[in-house]
Design a protein around this motif. Structure first.
Motif, PDB file in Angstrom:
ATOM      1  N   HIS A 275      11.707  45.623  24.552  1.00  0.00           N
ATOM      2  CA  HIS A 275      12.963  46.689  23.426  1.00  0.00           C
ATOM      3  C   HIS A 275      13.828  45.565  22.952  1.00  0.00           C
ATOM      4  O   HIS A 275      13.396  45.889  21.647  1.00  0.00           O
ATOM      5  N   TYR A 276      14.288  43.816  23.249  1.00  0.00           N
ATOM      6  CA  TYR A 276      14.841  43.445  23.216  1.00  0.00           C
ATOM      7  C   TYR A 276      13.663  43.066  21.382  1.00  0.00           C
ATOM      8  O   TYR A 276      14.227  43.012  20.621  1.00  0.00           O
ATOM      9  N   LEU A 277      12.381  41.414  21.965  1.00  0.00           N
ATOM     10  CA  LEU A 277      11.520  41.826  20.766  1.00  0.00           C
ATOM     11  C   LEU A 277      11.991  42.807  19.712  1.00  0.00           C
ATOM     12  O   LEU A 277      10.979  42.493  18.490  1.00  0.00           O
ATOM     13  N   SER A 278      11.201  43.600  19.985  1.00  0.00           N
ATOM     14  CA  SER A 278      11.148  44.836  19.129  1.00  0.00           C
ATOM     15  C   SER A 278      12.583  45.255  18.321  1.00  0.00           C
ATOM     16  O   SER A 278      12.296  45.795  17.021  1.00  0.00           O
ATOM     17  N   GLU A 279      13.676  44.428  18.566  1.00  0.00           N
ATOM     18  CA  GLU A 279      14.595  44.472  17.676  1.00  0.00           C
ATOM     19  C   GLU A 279      14.066  43.401  16.273  1.00  0.00           C
ATOM     20  O   GLU A 279      15.283  43.550  14.911  1.00  0.00           O
ATOM     21  N   PHE A 280      13.160  42.448  16.159  1.00  0.00           N
ATOM     22  CA  PHE A 280      13.097  41.381  15.749  1.00  0.00           C
ATOM     23  C   PHE A 280      12.065  41.429  14.838  1.00  0.00           C
ATOM     24  O   PHE A 280      11.668  41.191  13.699  1.00  0.00           O
ATOM     25  N   PHE A 281      10.971  42.036  15.731  1.00  0.00           N
ATOM     26  CA  PHE A 281       9.807  42.575  14.786  1.00  0.00           C
ATOM     27  C   PHE A 281       8.964  43.836  15.473  1.00  0.00           C
ATOM     28  O   PHE A 281       9.497  44.008  15.418  1.00  0.00           O
ATOM     29  N   SER A 282       7.819  43.464  14.748  1.00  0.00           N
ATOM     30  CA  SER A 282       7.115  44.696  14.612  1.00  0.00           C
ATOM     31  C   SER A 282       7.135  45.564  15.860  1.00  0.00           C
ATOM     32  O   SER A 282       6.600  44.707  17.346  1.00  0.00           O
ATOM     33  N   ASN A 283       6.363  46.376  16.343  1.00  0.00           N
ATOM     34  CA  ASN A 283       6.554  47.325  17.553  1.00  0.00           C
ATOM     35  C   ASN A 283       5.312  46.428  18.654  1.00  0.00           C
ATOM     36  O   ASN A 283       5.064  45.626  19.382  1.00  0.00           O
ATOM     37  N   TRP A 284       4.120  46.120  17.836  1.00  0.00           N
ATOM     38  CA  TRP A 284       3.328  45.732  18.185  1.00  0.00           C
ATOM     39  C   TRP A 284       3.582  44.238  18.452  1.00  0.00           C
ATOM     40  O   TRP A 284       2.799  43.505  19.243  1.00  0.00           O
ATOM     41  N   VAL A 285       4.336  43.472  17.571  1.00  0.00           N
ATOM     42  CA  VAL A 285       4.309  42.559  18.072  1.00  0.00           C
ATOM     43  C   VAL A 285       5.277  42.000  19.023  1.00  0.00           C
ATOM     44  O   VAL A 285       4.965  41.326  20.141  1.00  0.00           O
ATOM     45  N   ALA A 286       5.738  43.332  19.638  1.00  0.00           N
ATOM     46  CA  ALA A 286       6.692  43.213  21.019  1.00  0.00           C
ATOM     47  C   ALA A 286       5.795  43.780  21.960  1.00  0.00           C
ATOM     48  O   ALA A 286       6.421  42.776  23.128  1.00  0.00           O
ATOM     49  N   VAL A 287       4.938  44.134  22.273  1.00  0.00           N
ATOM     50  CA  VAL A 287       4.039  44.940  22.970  1.00  0.00           C
ATOM     51  C   VAL A 287       2.844  43.227  23.086  1.00  0.00           C
ATOM     52  O   VAL A 287       3.521  43.174  24.369  1.00  0.00           O
ATOM     53  N   VAL A 288       2.501  43.332  22.062  1.00  0.00           N
ATOM     54  CA  VAL A 288       1.782  41.948  22.368  1.00  0.00           C
ATOM     55  C   VAL A 288       2.195  40.726  22.507  1.00  0.00           C
ATOM     56  O   VAL A 288       1.962  39.887  24.494  1.00  0.00           O
ATOM     57  N   VAL A 289       3.352  40.232  22.837  1.00  0.00           N
ATOM     58  CA  VAL A 289       4.207  39.286  23.309  1.00  0.00           C
ATOM     59  C   VAL A 289       4.254  39.381  25.022  1.00  0.00           C
ATOM     60  O   VAL A 289       4.987  38.917  25.445  1.00  0.00           O
ATOM     61  N   THR A 290       5.114  40.186  24.674  1.00  0.00           N
ATOM     62  CA  THR A 290       5.703  41.256  26.458  1.00  0.00           C
ATOM     63  C   THR A 290       4.489  41.330  27.500  1.00  0.00           C
ATOM     64  O   THR A 290       4.041  40.643  28.146  1.00  0.00           O
ATOM     65  N   ALA A 291       3.618  41.411  26.425  1.00  0.00           N
ATOM     66  CA  ALA A 291       1.790  41.509  27.365  1.00  0.00           C
ATOM     67  C   ALA A 291       1.289  39.936  28.076  1.00  0.00           C
ATOM     68  O   ALA A 291       1.258  40.138  28.888  1.00  0.00           O
ATOM     69  N   LEU A 292       2.222  39.486  26.551  1.00  0.00           N
ATOM     70  CA  LEU A 292       1.151  37.973  26.762  1.00  0.00           C
ATOM     71  C   LEU A 292       1.635  37.417  28.071  1.00  0.00           C
ATOM     72  O   LEU A 292       1.500  36.282  28.703  1.00  0.00           O
TER      73      LEU A 292
END
Length: 95
Positions: free
Chosen positions: A23-40
């Motif tokens: 949720h935090y990352l999706s405020e700064f990046f696209s949803n898919w970037v947030a998903v991939v970074v969170t998954a990593l």
């Protein structure tokens, strides 16, 4: 220990990874970037070898997709609990 692995762990992880980090990352990046970074991040904290890491990555992305499509963390929490219960049963059967 079974409760920690099968119930408390998945709840805490989903709240942390999908509920907070993604949720935090999706405020700064696209949803898919947030998903991939969170998954990593999820994989880095769980992984032991390359093949299981790939499976965990796919699992983590799947949890994010469930979360996004349902609009609630409950769906990914239930899926995560189910996965951990099945893996625990399979490990116990091997004993």
């Amino acid at each position: 220990m079974i409760l920690a692995v099968c119930l408390f762990g998945p709840i805490c992880e989903e709240l942390a990874f999908r509920g907070f980090i993604e949720h935090y990352l999706s405020e700064f990046f696209s949803n898919w970037v947030a998903v991939v970074v969170t998954a990593l991040i999820f994989v880095l904290l769980h992984a032991e070898a390359i093949i299981p890491s790939l499976s965990l990555f796919i699992f983590a992305v799947g949890l994010s997709v469930l979360n996004k499509n349902s609009g609630t963390l409950r769906t990914s929490i239930i899926a995560h609990i189910t996965y951990n219960v099945l893996v625990t049963i399979l490990v116990m059967i091997q004993l």
